[in-house]
Design a protein around this motif. Structure first.
Motif, PDB file in Angstrom:
ATOM      1  N   TYR A 420       0.813  -1.220   0.000  1.00 33.89           N
ATOM      2  CA  TYR A 420       0.000   0.000   0.000  1.00 33.89           C
ATOM      3  C   TYR A 420       0.848   1.271   0.000  1.00 33.89           C
ATOM      4  O   TYR A 420       0.384   2.322  -0.438  1.00 33.89           O
ATOM      5  CB  TYR A 420      -0.927   0.002   1.219  1.00 33.89           C
ATOM      6  CG  TYR A 420      -1.980  -1.076   1.188  1.00 33.89           C
ATOM      7  CD1 TYR A 420      -3.156  -0.902   0.471  1.00 33.89           C
ATOM      8  CD2 TYR A 420      -1.788  -2.279   1.867  1.00 33.89           C
ATOM      9  CE1 TYR A 420      -4.124  -1.895   0.433  1.00 33.89           C
ATOM     10  CE2 TYR A 420      -2.744  -3.284   1.829  1.00 33.89           C
ATOM     11  CZ  TYR A 420      -3.909  -3.089   1.110  1.00 33.89           C
ATOM     12  OH  TYR A 420      -4.869  -4.076   1.069  1.00 33.89           O
ATOM     13  N   ASP A 421       2.086   1.198   0.485  1.00 33.40           N
ATOM     14  CA  ASP A 421       2.947   2.376   0.535  1.00 33.40           C
ATOM     15  C   ASP A 421       3.725   2.599  -0.754  1.00 33.40           C
ATOM     16  O   ASP A 421       4.411   3.612  -0.890  1.00 33.40           O
ATOM     17  CB  ASP A 421       3.944   2.247   1.701  1.00 33.40           C
ATOM     18  CG  ASP A 421       3.245   2.307   3.049  1.00 33.40           C
ATOM     19  OD1 ASP A 421       2.172   2.948   3.126  1.00 33.40           O
ATOM     20  OD2 ASP A 421       3.763   1.710   4.012  1.00 33.40           O
ATOM     21  N   GLU A 430      -8.477   3.793   0.507  1.00 35.97           N
ATOM     22  CA  GLU A 430      -8.769   4.549   1.718  1.00 35.97           C
ATOM     23  C   GLU A 430      -8.290   3.794   2.949  1.00 35.97           C
ATOM     24  O   GLU A 430      -7.936   4.401   3.960  1.00 35.97           O
ATOM     25  CB  GLU A 430     -10.275   4.815   1.829  1.00 35.97           C
ATOM     26  CG  GLU A 430     -10.797   5.762   0.756  1.00 35.97           C
ATOM     27  CD  GLU A 430     -12.268   6.051   0.933  1.00 35.97           C
ATOM     28  OE1 GLU A 430     -12.888   5.451   1.847  1.00 35.97           O
ATOM     29  OE2 GLU A 430     -12.806   6.871   0.175  1.00 35.97           O
ATOM     30  N   ARG A 431      -8.268   2.475   2.881  1.00 38.45           N
ATOM     31  CA  ARG A 431      -7.802   1.651   3.993  1.00 38.45           C
ATOM     32  C   ARG A 431      -7.277   0.335   3.419  1.00 38.45           C
ATOM     33  O   ARG A 431      -7.525  -0.003   2.261  1.00 38.45           O
ATOM     34  CB  ARG A 431      -8.940   1.370   4.980  1.00 38.45           C
ATOM     35  CG  ARG A 431     -10.149   0.706   4.366  1.00 38.45           C
ATOM     36  CD  ARG A 431     -11.285   0.514   5.354  1.00 38.45           C
ATOM     37  NE  ARG A 431     -12.465  -0.031   4.729  1.00 38.45           N
ATOM     38  CZ  ARG A 431     -12.662  -1.328   4.497  1.00 38.45           C
ATOM     39  NH1 ARG A 431     -11.745  -2.195   4.844  1.00 38.45           N
ATOM     40  NH2 ARG A 431     -13.782  -1.748   3.914  1.00 38.45           N
TER      41      ARG A 431
END
Length: 642
Positions: A420-421, A430-431
C-alpha cells in the motif's frame, strides 16, 4: 551573605591603629599647689572618670563607623546559588500558521512579540529562533524591527526538533545556567517530546491560547467528469466552533464564476460541489472569510490543457480491442500498438511509456534501445510470455535493479499481498483491504531482483515488482493463465505505472513536500525552465530528457498561489501550490504532555520569575546609612557627653 569584593575586608586590620592610639595615649597633668586640695582631688577624680567614658564611647563609635564603611565598600549581598552563574537564554518563538489565531484583537504571534519586547532587558544578550529564522547572540534592540516583521510560515518544527536545535545553540560551558524558553500555542501536531527529562537545561514554556476556538478550512478539492461540457469540482471543508453558513467563492483569475455556502449546523465536515467548464483552462481560487485562521481560507487550483501520455505497446500480434486499448483508450493517453516484426524504431524516443506485452523474445537491438529509453526517463512495463526466452529477457533486465528471470513454475497461486505504501498504490485505497476477491495465476517465473515488490503471491513470491519507471510482471496475463485482467486491481495498477512516464501536474500541489512533475517539451542545452508568481521567481531543480523536462520542487516555492512555468519568457503552463492544512484543527497539548518544564501563563509572568530567580539583594547602602548614623552619634557624644 556574600561579598562582591571580599579582599577589602583586609582593611579591617587598620582598626588596630585607633585602638593602639587610645590605649597608649599618655596625658601629663600639671600639679598646682593649693592650700586645701581635699575638695579639688574629689573633683579631679570625677572629671577623669567622665573623660575616660567619653573616650571609650568615641573609640567604639569610630571603630564601628570605619568598619561599616569598609564593609560597605566590600558590597555585601545575598542571592540564590545559581543567581551568580553566567546565563545563556535561548527563546523559541513559534511563527507557524496556527499563531494567526486571535487574542484580544491581535494574533498570538503579534502578542508574544510585543510582550517579549516589553519585558526583556534591552541590553541582555539572548539567542532567539523561530521555525524559519535564527538570531544568535543579539540584544532586543538590535533585532526589534526583524521581530516585528517575522512572517507566518507553514514550516512547523516538532518538539524534538526544537530541543535538538536549542542544544546546538547552547555553549559547551558546563558552569553556565542555561534557560530555554518556548513560546507557542503547542498544537498537537508538535508531538510529544521523547527527550530525556534529566537535562542541564532549565525549560520554561508559555502556552498561548486564542480567546475563541473558531476556524473554517478549505481542506482539499477533487475533479470528476460529469459530461463533455461540465466538470464537477468537489470542495472539502472542515470547521470548529461554527454553526452559521459560511459563503465560499470560486474565481477564475479575477472573475467570480460560482458561489455557494457551507452549512456546518449538522456536521463539522461539509462537501460543496461546483460546476466548471470542461476543456477550458481554469486558474482557480476558492476563498472564504471566517473569524479564525487566515492561511486556510484560500485554496488554489488550476486546469490547463492536459498533455497526453504517449504509450507504445509491442507484442507478437495485435489483437483488436485488447485490454490495453480499454485501459489507455481515454483522453489522458495516446496509445500506439505495434507487432514486433513491424515496429518503427524511430518512434521509441518520442514515447513516454513502452509496454512489452507477451513477447517470446526481445531482440538485442531493441534491448539496448529500451535501456537507453528507460535511462532517459521513459517508463518500461514488461509482461513475459508463456514461453519466454529467458536469456533475451535477462539481457534487458540485468541493468534494472540487477533483475533476472529464473525457472518457470506451473502452480496455482493467489495474489494476496498489496504494497500500500508503494507509489503505484499510494492514495488508491482509503484503507488496507483484508479480504477481497484475490486474482490468481497458474504460472509464473521465479526472479532475482532488488526492485521493491508491488504485488505478491501467497508465500510472498513477487507477482509485480518495480519502481521509478521500471515494472516487471512475473506471470503472463493471458486469460488462460491469469485472471488479473478481470481484477479490479488492473486499472489503478496500469494507470499509475503509465502516469509515471509523464508525471503531469496535479490539480494542486502541497508545499512542504517533494513534488515532481514532467513537462512534455524538448529543452536546449542552454535553456532553463523558470517558475514565477509576480515578483517571486526561482529556478527549480530540473532534469532534461529527449522528450520532456522533469521539475522537482522542494525548498521553493515558500508561498501558496498559482505560478507560471516559463522558458525564454514563454508561458508553458500554470501550476498551483497550497499550504498544508495540518494546523487547521485548533487542538492543543496538555501541560502534562510537556514534562520537565516550568509553565507560566504569560511572557510577562515568566520574566518576572526569571528576574526573581536571578535577583541579588545588596546591603552596601544599609552599611553606608549605618556609617552616617554612627557619625551623627559621634557628634552627639562630642557635644553632650562631658
Amino acid at each position: 551573605m556574600q561579598l562582591k569584593h571580599p579582599e577589602i575586608l583586609w582593611a579591617l586590620l587598620l582598626l588596630i591603629i585607633p585602638i593602639l592610639i587610645h590605649l597608649f595615649q599618655l596625658r601629663r597633668f600639671q600639679k598646682t599647689p593649693f592650700t586645701n586640695v581635699a575638695m579639688l582631688q574629689k573633683v579631679v577624680m570625677e572629671s577623669r572618670k567622665s573623660n575616660t567614658l567619653k573616650k571609650w564611647l568615641l573609640l567604639f563609635t569610630r571603630l564601628l563607623l570605619l568598619a561599616a564603611l569598609i564593609i560597605a565598600f566590600a558590597q555585601p549581598f545575598t542571592a540564590k546559588n545559581d543567581a551568580l552563574q553566567e546565563k545563556e537564554t535561548i527563546i523559541y518563538l513559534d511563527n507557524s500558521f496556527s499563531m494567526q489565531a486571535g487574542n484580544n484583537g491581535v494574533s498570538l504571534l503579534e502578542k508574544a512579540t510585543q510582550d517579549l519586547l516589553k519585558h526583556i532587558d534591552r541590553e541582555q544578550t539572548i539567542t532567539l529562533f523561530t521555525n524559519t529564522n535564527t538570531f544568535r547572540d543579539v540584544t532586543v534592540k538590535d533585532v526589534q524591527n526583524q521581530l516585528l516583521a517575522i512572517p507566518f510560515t507553514f514550516k512547523q518544527m516538532s518538539l524534538d526538533d526544537i530541543f535538538l536545535k536549542a542544544n546546538t545553540l547552547f555553549s559547551s560551558d558546563q558552569n553556565s545556567r542555561k534557560n530555554l524558553i518556548l513560546i507557542s500555542d503547542f498544537q498537537k501536531n508538535l508531538g510529544v517530546t521523547k527527550r530525556d527529562s534529566v537535562s542541564l537545561v532549565n525549560n520554561y514554556i508559555v502556552p498561548l491560547k486564542p480567546d475563541r476556538l473558531v476556524n473554517v478550512a478549505i481542506d482539499s478539492v477533487s475533479i470528476e467528469d460529469t459530461n463533455d461540457e461540465q466538470l464537477r469540482l468537489s470542495v472539502f471543508l472542515s470547521s470548529m466552533g461554527v454553526s452559521e453558513p459560511i459563503p465560499v467563492s470560486l474565481f477564475n483569475g479575477e472573475t467570480l464564476i460560482a458561489k455557494s455556502a457551507a452549512d456546518f449546523e449538522e456536521n463539522s465536515r461539509v462537501t460543496l460541489d461546483f460546476s466548471i467548464p470542461n476543456n477550458e483552462p481554469i486558474n482557480g481560487l476558492l476563498n472564504l472569510v471566517d473569524g479564525g485562521l487566515v492561511y486556510d481560507n484560500a485554496f488554489y487550483l488550476n486546469l490547463d490543457n492536459k498533455e497526453k501520455t504517449k504509450v507504445l505497446s509491442i507484442s507478437e500480434t495485435i489483437v483488436p480491442n485488447n485490454y490495453l486499448s480499454r485501459l489507455f483508450g481515454n483522453a489522458e493517453f495516446e496509445l500506439t500498438q505495434y507487432p514486433l516484426n513491424g515496429l518503427d524504431y524511430s518512434l521509441l524516443d518520442t514515447q513516454n511509456v513502452i509496454v512489452l506485452d507477451n513477447l517470446k523474445s526481445i531482440p538485442t537491438g531493441l534491448s539496448r534501445i529500451l535501456s537507453v529509453f528507460n535511462e532517459n526517463g521513459g517508463s518500461l512495463i514488461i509482461i513475459p510470455a508463456e514461453t519466454s526466452n529467458v536469456d533475451s529477457y535477462n539481457q534487458l533486465l540485468s541493468s534494472h535493479f540487477n533483475t533476472s528471470l529464473g525457472e518457470k513454475l506451473t502452480v496455482q497461486k493467489r495474489i494476496t499481498n498489496i504494497s500500500y505504501d508503494h507509489p503505484v498504490y499510494r492514495n488508491v485505497f482509503e484503507r488496507q483491504i483484508e479480504n477481497f476477491q484475490y486474482p490468481q495465476t497458474n504460472q509464473y517465473y521465479r526472479i532475482s531482483t532488488r526492485a521493491p515488490k508491488i504485488l505478491s503471491f501467497e508465500g510472498n513470491d513477487p507477482f509485480l515488482v518495480g519502481l521509478d519507471g521500471f515494472y516487471l510482471f512475473t506471470s503472463p496475463l493471458q486469460s488462460e493463465i491469469s485472471n488479473f485482467k478481470s481484477s479490479s486491481l488492473i486499472v489503478p495498477t496500469f494507470y499509475n505505472m503509465a502516469k509515471s512516464g509523464l508525471q503531469a501536474p496535479e490539480l494542486f500541489l502541497t508545499l512542504g513536500k517533494t513534488n515532481t512533475i514532467d513537462i512534455g517539451i524538448e529543452l536546449g542545452s542552454e535553456n532553463i525552465v523558470q517558475v514565477k508568481k509576480l515578483e517571486n521567481q526561482f529556478i527549480p531543480l530540473q532534469q532534461s530528457f529527449p522528450n520532456k523536462v522533469r521539475l522537482t520542487f522542494n525548498e521553493n516555492p515558500t508561498e501558496d498561489g498559482i505560478y507560471e512555468i516559463l522558458t525564454d519568457e514563454n508561458l508553458i503552463k500554470h501550476i498551483s501550490f497550497n499550504y498544508p492544512r495540518n494546523e487547521s484543527p485548533l487542538e492543543y497539548l496538555e501541560p502534562e504532555d510537556l514534562m520537565g518544564a516550568t509553565t507560566k501563563e504569560s511572557v510577562g509572568s515568566l520574566f518576572q520569575l526569571l528576574e526573581k530567580e536571578s535577583s541579588i539583594t545588596s546591603y552596601w547602602k544599609w552599611f553606608v546609612i549605618l556609617a552616617l548614623l554612627l557619625a551623627l552619634v559621634e557628634v552627639i557624644i562630642q557635644k553632650f557627653v562631658t
